[in-house]
Design a protein around this motif. Structure first.
Motif, mmCIF file in Angstrom:
data_model
loop_
_atom_site.group_PDB
_atom_site.id
_atom_site.type_symbol
_atom_site.label_atom_id
_atom_site.label_comp_id
_atom_site.label_asym_id
_atom_site.label_seq_id
_atom_site.Cartn_x
_atom_site.Cartn_y
_atom_site.Cartn_z
ATOM 1 N N ALA A 87 -1.633 3.904 -15.100
ATOM 2 C CA ALA A 87 -0.480 4.598 -14.522
ATOM 3 C C ALA A 87 -0.875 5.958 -13.963
ATOM 4 O O ALA A 87 -0.198 6.481 -13.067
ATOM 5 N N ARG A 88 -1.959 6.542 -14.474
ATOM 6 C CA ARG A 88 -2.435 7.840 -13.965
ATOM 7 C C ARG A 88 -3.415 7.684 -12.799
ATOM 8 O O ARG A 88 -3.833 8.669 -12.204
ATOM 9 N N THR A 89 -3.781 6.449 -12.489
ATOM 10 C CA THR A 89 -4.710 6.197 -11.386
ATOM 11 C C THR A 89 -3.987 6.377 -10.050
ATOM 12 O O THR A 89 -2.911 5.814 -9.846
ATOM 13 N N PRO A 90 -4.528 7.149 -9.136
ATOM 14 C CA PRO A 90 -3.857 7.348 -7.841
ATOM 15 C C PRO A 90 -3.565 6.015 -7.155
ATOM 16 O O PRO A 90 -4.363 5.069 -7.219
ATOM 17 N N VAL A 91 -2.420 5.964 -6.504
ATOM 18 C CA VAL A 91 -2.023 4.725 -5.835
ATOM 19 C C VAL A 91 -3.058 4.314 -4.786
ATOM 20 O O VAL A 91 -3.305 3.127 -4.574
ATOM 21 N N ALA A 92 -3.692 5.263 -4.151
ATOM 22 C CA ALA A 92 -4.707 4.942 -3.148
ATOM 23 C C ALA A 92 -5.859 4.146 -3.764
ATOM 24 O O ALA A 92 -6.417 3.251 -3.118
ATOM 25 N N GLU A 93 -6.230 4.460 -5.002
ATOM 26 C CA GLU A 93 -7.283 3.695 -5.672
ATOM 27 C C GLU A 93 -6.802 2.290 -6.008
ATOM 28 O O GLU A 93 -7.569 1.324 -5.918
ATOM 29 N N CYS A 141 0.075 -5.213 -0.242
ATOM 30 C CA CYS A 141 0.030 -4.234 -1.339
ATOM 31 C C CYS A 141 -0.976 -3.130 -1.051
ATOM 32 O O CYS A 141 -0.742 -1.952 -1.353
ATOM 33 N N GLY A 142 -2.109 -3.513 -0.455
ATOM 34 C CA GLY A 142 -3.152 -2.536 -0.171
ATOM 35 C C GLY A 142 -2.821 -1.584 0.953
ATOM 36 O O GLY A 142 -3.431 -0.514 1.070
ATOM 37 N N ARG A 143 -1.857 -1.954 1.803
ATOM 38 C CA ARG A 143 -1.513 -1.112 2.942
ATOM 39 C C ARG A 143 -0.184 -0.365 2.792
ATOM 40 O O ARG A 143 0.044 0.624 3.488
ATOM 41 N N THR A 144 0.687 -0.806 1.902
ATOM 42 C CA THR A 144 2.040 -0.236 1.886
ATOM 43 C C THR A 144 2.474 0.352 0.545
ATOM 44 O O THR A 144 3.536 0.981 0.481
ATOM 45 N N SER A 145 1.702 0.156 -0.519
ATOM 46 C CA SER A 145 2.171 0.592 -1.838
ATOM 47 C C SER A 145 2.426 2.091 -1.895
ATOM 48 O O SER A 145 3.413 2.554 -2.497
ATOM 49 N N SER A 146 1.557 2.878 -1.278
ATOM 50 C CA SER A 146 1.761 4.331 -1.292
ATOM 51 C C SER A 146 3.097 4.695 -0.674
ATOM 52 O O SER A 146 3.824 5.570 -1.173
ATOM 53 N N ARG A 147 3.431 4.024 0.421
ATOM 54 C CA ARG A 147 4.698 4.308 1.096
ATOM 55 C C ARG A 147 5.886 3.966 0.206
ATOM 56 O O ARG A 147 6.864 4.704 0.132
ATOM 57 N N HIS A 148 5.814 2.829 -0.491
ATOM 58 C CA HIS A 148 6.950 2.381 -1.293
ATOM 59 C C HIS A 148 7.081 3.135 -2.610
ATOM 60 O O HIS A 148 8.168 3.167 -3.203
#
Length: 540
Positions: A87-93, A141-148
């Motif tokens: 949960a502490r891992t950056p979404v980009a990773e 998931c790899g392209r949009t998770s940060s946005r969501h």
């Protein structure tokens, strides 16, 4: 013999031609040692195991170790520990790991497709549908998770003075109970968004398709997801599935409506959320202006993909009177031209059913319909010469409400065709019953078809396609209405369902209460003036 010992007895073997690009040589044998290596990933120490056989041959594939209640506890313990760090891992990773998984799925597709074929018996091209859907989901998931998942700022009660931040917080450990019919994608494509949202997963795949789920878990770890983040347990649904429902922070289930009700009840008792994709009796409407050839080709795929064992496959077709006879003739001809086979090769249009129980259900529905006056236009027979549980693709006419296949889900290669004179009547008949998962409309007027689609009580409706337009579009939310389920997979909804929404309000300068000796009455008068002003300014 321990639960992890190699399976004794003869190797199940399919002989025959194979695509030389993928399967050089004349014989492809399933290696018991391969299954044994995969089952090492199970959290299962009960010492008990069950034998799983292949629908392709009827011969045993592997011994699957069974999980105890203590094993489920251990799986959740590991998952919770891993989730705290994840949960502490950056979404980009997380996104980067999902994109690596995408590449692994494509690189290892022959291995994946072979295993799907051995466990489920489906035609290789239908296995590829699963694989492609997993790749599409991993890319999404790899392209949009940060946005969501990024925090959002929204207007506060006092402009400028009140700041509102909306956060998407992971739920914790998600329990997934996945089915046998699409074992790769209904495990991975439901689980990946949960990982993207910062959760861990404990999954119980169906007993028939545990190995496919285990291969997916292995590929996740190879892609860089933490080893304990994705736990796999195995065992009877009533026991192991119930244990997951009793422990998970959110439950995702795909299966029957009857079991869905039980799971929903268990989640309600604990006040945890769930998403459920359940049964369907999915309709196609072929309107009077439809392209007959396109509709007939689409009807074959919609009705007989994976031998009709697809939640969104078609079991009812309503065809306009103006083209009914021509359409049915072309539908029958295309069905008769299908290549049936129980091999791992490309080239088969349909494989066998998953089990003897499924074969009995399909046969009983067809026998009941024929006994009560329905006409078999093609098919209608079991084909044990092809595989133990093979049943021909079957088209029925004259199906009436007193027949079992009229309203009950067959979940096999059986479709009923009906004539209609009035489109409003066709829509009403398509909406009959309690289900509302998927529908389809064939028409050369897309605008008109989309307007009719709004009247169909289904979670997804496809125009000039059976199911692929919505199923393959990972930006499109997908799920059921009425007794076909709750919640949505895919799209932003498919990721955010695995989060709790948290609002954080920061108040500046003034408090939301009387100040400087102001009376409550004066405060109310000032607030009233403010409310009227905000309306005039067009503020929401």
């Amino acid at each position: 013999m321990s639960a992890h010992d190699p399976m004794p007895g003869p190797d199940p073997t399919i002989t025959g031609p194979h695509d030389p690009e993928h399967h050089p040589g004349a014989t492809l044998a399933f290696e018991p040692e391969y299954a044994t290596a995969l089952t090492q990933r199970l959290v299962a120490t009960s010492g008990e195991s069950v034998v799983v056989s292949s629908p392709l041959t009827g011969q045993p594939l592997a011994h699957i170790p069974q999980s105890s209640g203590a094993d489920v506890d251990e799986a959740f313990r590991r998952a919770r520990r891993a989730q705290e760090a994840w949960a502490r891992t950056p979404v980009a990773e997380r996104e980067a790991a999902s994109l690596r998984f995408h590449d692994l799925v494509l690189d290892r597709q022959d291995e994946i497709l072979d295993l799907i074929g051995w466990e489920s018996g489906k035609a290789r091209k239908h296995g590829y549908e699963e694989l492609a859907h997993v790749a599409l989901t991993a890319r999404y998931c790899g392209r949009t998770s940060s946005r969501h998942l990024r925090s959002e700022q929204r207007p506060g009660v006092f402009p400028v003075l009140t700041r509102i931040d909306v956060n998407y917080v992971p739920k914790g450990v998600v329990g997934i109970i996945s089915p046998w019919n699409y074992p790769f994608t209904l495990a991975m494509s439901d689980g990946l968004p949960a990982l993207m949202a910062g959760n861990a997963v404990v999954i119980k795949p169906d007993a028939q398709t545990v190995l496919t789920a285990l291969l997916g878990a292995q590929l996740l770890e190879e892609a860089g997801f933490p080893p304990d983040l994705w736990q796999v347990v195995a065992g009877p649904g009533a026991d192991v599935g119930g244990a997951i429902v009793a422990r998970a922070d959110y439950v995702c289930f795909t299966g029957s409506t009857a079991t869905g009700r039980i799971i929903a009840s268990g989640c309600a008792e604990r006040l945890v959320g769930c998403s459920l994709e359940l049964g369907g009796k999915n309709p196609i409407l072929v309107l009077r202006d439809a392209d007959i050839e396109r509709a007939a080709e689409g009807a074959v795929r919609a009705s007989f993909s994976n031998a009709g064992q697809l939640c969104v496959s078609t079991e009812r077709m309503f065809v306009a009177d103006q083209l009914y006879d021509r359409f049915v003739d072309r539908f029958v001809a295309r069905t008769d031209a299908m290549t049936l086979g129980a091999t791992l090769d490309w080239g088969n249009d349909m494989g066998p059913l998953i089990s003897e129980q499924q074969l009995r259900t399909v046969q009983a529905h067809v026998d009941d319909a024929v006994a009560k006056g329905a006409v078999v236009r093609t098919g209608g027979r079991a084909r044990p010469d092809l595989a133990p549980y093979f049943f021909e693709p079957t088209i029925l006419e004259g199906v009436t409400p007193d027949m079992a296949c009229f309203g009950a889900e067959t979940f096999g290669p059986v479709v009923s065709v009906y004539r209609f004179h009035d489109e409003a009547d066709a829509v009403a008949r398509a909406n009959e019953g309690d289900y509302g998962l998927n529908g389809s409309i064939y028409s050369q007027d897309g605008s008109r078809a989309r307007e009719i689609a709004r009247q169909i009580k289904c979670g997804t409706v496809n125009i000039n396609e059976g199911y692929g337009a919505t199923f393959g579009s990972t930006h499109a939310p997908m799920g059921g209405m009425r007794q076909s389920g709750l919640g949505r997979r895919q799209g932003a909804e498919g990721i955010r369902r695995y989060t709790d929404i948290q609002s954080v309000g920061t108040q500046r300068l003034v408090r939301i209460a009387p100040m400087l000796g102001m009376s409550d009455a004066a405060f109310a008068k000032a607030m009233t003036a403010s409310l009227r002003a905000m309306k005039k300014l067009g503020r929401a």
